[in-house]
Design an enzyme around this catalytic site. Structure first.
Site, PDB file in Angstrom:
ATOM      1  NE  ARG A  95     -11.632 -14.425 -16.631  1.00 56.58           N
ATOM      2  CZ  ARG A  95     -10.590 -14.741 -15.891  1.00 56.58           C
ATOM      3  NH1 ARG A  95      -9.514 -15.248 -16.460  1.00 56.58           N
ATOM      4  NH2 ARG A  95     -10.596 -14.522 -14.592  1.00 56.58           N
ATOM      5  CB  THR A  96     -17.081 -13.981 -15.303  1.00 51.45           C
ATOM      6  OG1 THR A  96     -15.792 -14.595 -15.152  1.00 51.45           O
ATOM      7  CG2 THR A  96     -18.155 -14.894 -14.754  1.00 51.45           C
ATOM      8  CE  LYS A 123     -11.179  -1.121  -1.410  1.00 50.77           C
ATOM      9  NZ  LYS A 123     -11.096  -0.488  -2.740  1.00 50.77           N
ATOM     10  CB  ALA A 171     -17.525  -7.213 -13.879  1.00 52.30           C
ATOM     11  CG  ASP A 200     -12.144   2.842  -4.378  1.00 47.19           C
ATOM     12  OD1 ASP A 200     -11.082   3.402  -4.067  1.00 47.19           O
ATOM     13  OD2 ASP A 200     -12.454   1.702  -3.987  1.00 47.19           O
ATOM     14  CG  ASN A 246     -12.490   3.826  -0.125  1.00 51.95           C
ATOM     15  OD1 ASN A 246     -13.300   4.568   0.449  1.00 51.95           O
ATOM     16  ND2 ASN A 246     -11.749   4.238  -1.138  1.00 51.95           N
ATOM     17  CB  THR A 303      -6.935  -1.817   0.735  1.00 51.06           C
ATOM     18  OG1 THR A 303      -6.742  -2.175  -0.628  1.00 51.06           O
ATOM     19  CG2 THR A 303      -5.865  -2.478   1.595  1.00 51.06           C
ATOM     20  CG  LEU A 360      -9.517   1.134 -12.801  1.00 47.03           C
ATOM     21  CD1 LEU A 360     -10.476   0.485 -11.817  1.00 47.03           C
ATOM     22  CD2 LEU A 360      -9.840   2.604 -12.951  1.00 47.03           C
ATOM     23  CB  SER A 403      -0.911   0.012   1.227  1.00 45.18           C
ATOM     24  OG  SER A 403      -1.589   1.251   1.293  1.00 45.18           O
ATOM     25  CE1 TYR A 444      -2.693   2.047  -7.779  1.00 44.89           C
ATOM     26  CE2 TYR A 444      -0.341   2.142  -7.302  1.00 44.89           C
ATOM     27  CZ  TYR A 444      -1.634   1.846  -6.916  1.00 44.89           C
ATOM     28  OH  TYR A 444      -1.874   1.336  -5.661  1.00 44.89           O
TER      29      TYR A 444
END
Ligand code: NDP
Length: 278
Positions: A155-156, A68, A131, A104, A89, A64, A219, A17, A221
């Protein structure tokens, strides 16, 4: 117990973190007495740690992965975003009650507002790939920005169908194979999967159908420029990395705990980039 306010990040693991770096930089910048530390808490100990948070001298903290949803179940009160998402969060106290928020989505939007003004374009469509937990906050935030459609592909496919309603009536869902159908209308395309992170495979999607006005954001980094963003940049699109989201989602918590609304400055960004090794 020390006399100054302390906050922490609760995760498992939590060594990765960057939140302590960010908050301790702000404490030093604003000359505030306070502290921010890591709290590596296994799921089995999470509830007792949270119930003892105030007694241990903490004024609040960040939450985190993987805690959550558990944090949402433990708070006395949740703000609107946390209630919609079922995930917290940021924790703070109000009149002795433990309150949970979710910043977020605010961080995601603030990053785009800062790095790519006008990113909403014609507001025809925002496409979100992925998702998982982060995608949920992104889809929810995009639902408040007036897009005709917020398309979630994953994908799902069932998970995309489950989270698309977080964007309200604008939400539509599909599998990864459906992405190309949405791209010609897209003002924004988001990689909210974990693919492209250092050490993982790249997200294999074809962005050729995107209009020139579209903005691409990730998202992730680490690295700052993922293969997804590199592809978008090579196509001449505006791109926004995920670091600004991390920095902006931190600001509301700092203000709650330490009383100053902190700025996301180039200096802070450079500090975290150096820590990442970018
Ligand atoms: P989750 O584990 O909850 O979700 C992962 C997502 O990636 C799912 O949609 C999953 O699809 C998809 N995925 C994983 N592997 C593959 C694969 N091989 N092929 C296709 N899709 C795949 O993760 P989070 O939502 O918590 O996080 C996603 C990313 O966002 C992470 O990289 C995280 O670091 C980053 N993040 C950044 C933040 C910031 O502040 N910048 C904040 C939070 C997260 P499926 O459902 O089919 O498994």
């Amino acid at each position: 117990m020390s006399g100054f306010p302390r906050a922490c990040v609760l995760g498992w693991p939590v060594s990765q973190s960057r939140s302590p770096l960010i908050h301790n930089h702000w404490l030093a910048t604003y000359g505030l007495a306070g502290g921010y530390e890591r709290a590596e808490i296994a799921p089995a100990e999470f509830e007792s740690f949270v119930r003892g948070l105030g007694g241990a001298g903490f004024v609040g903290g960040n939450v985190t992965v993987p805690h959550k949803e558990a944090a949402f179940r433990l708070v006395d009160e949740a703000d609107a975003s946390a209630a919609d998402l079922g995930a917290v969060n940021t924790l703070w106290f109000e009149d002795g009650r433990l309150v949970g928020g979710n910043t977020d989505g605010v961080g995601f939007v603030a990053n785009l507002d800062e790095a790519a003004p006008g990113w909403e374009g014609e507001r025809k469509l925002a496409a979100v790939i992925g998702a998982g937990g982060a995608a949920r906050a992104v889809v929810h935030a995009l639902g408040t920005r007036g897009f005709e459609r917020v398309a979630v592909v994953n994908r799902t496919r069932e998970k995309a169908e489950a989270i698309a309603p977080l964007a309200g009536r604008a939400g539509v869902a599909g599998g990864l194979d459906d992405l190309w159908r949405f791209l010609p209308d897209a003002d924004l395309v988001v990689n909210a999967t974990s693919l492209g992170m250092a050490g993982k495979g790249a997200l294999e999607v074809h962005l050729g159908e995107l209009p020139e006005r579209a903005v691409a954001t990730d998202l992730i980094y680490v690295p700052l420029e993922t293969p997804f963003l590199a592809d978008a940049r090579a196509r001449g699109l505006r791109t926004v990395d995920g670091l600004g989201m991390l920095l902006h989602q931190a600001a509301p918590g700092f203000e709650r705990w330490f009383g100053v609304r902190p700025d996301v400055t180039p200096e802070l960004r450079a500090l975290v980039v150096a820590d990442i090794g970018g």
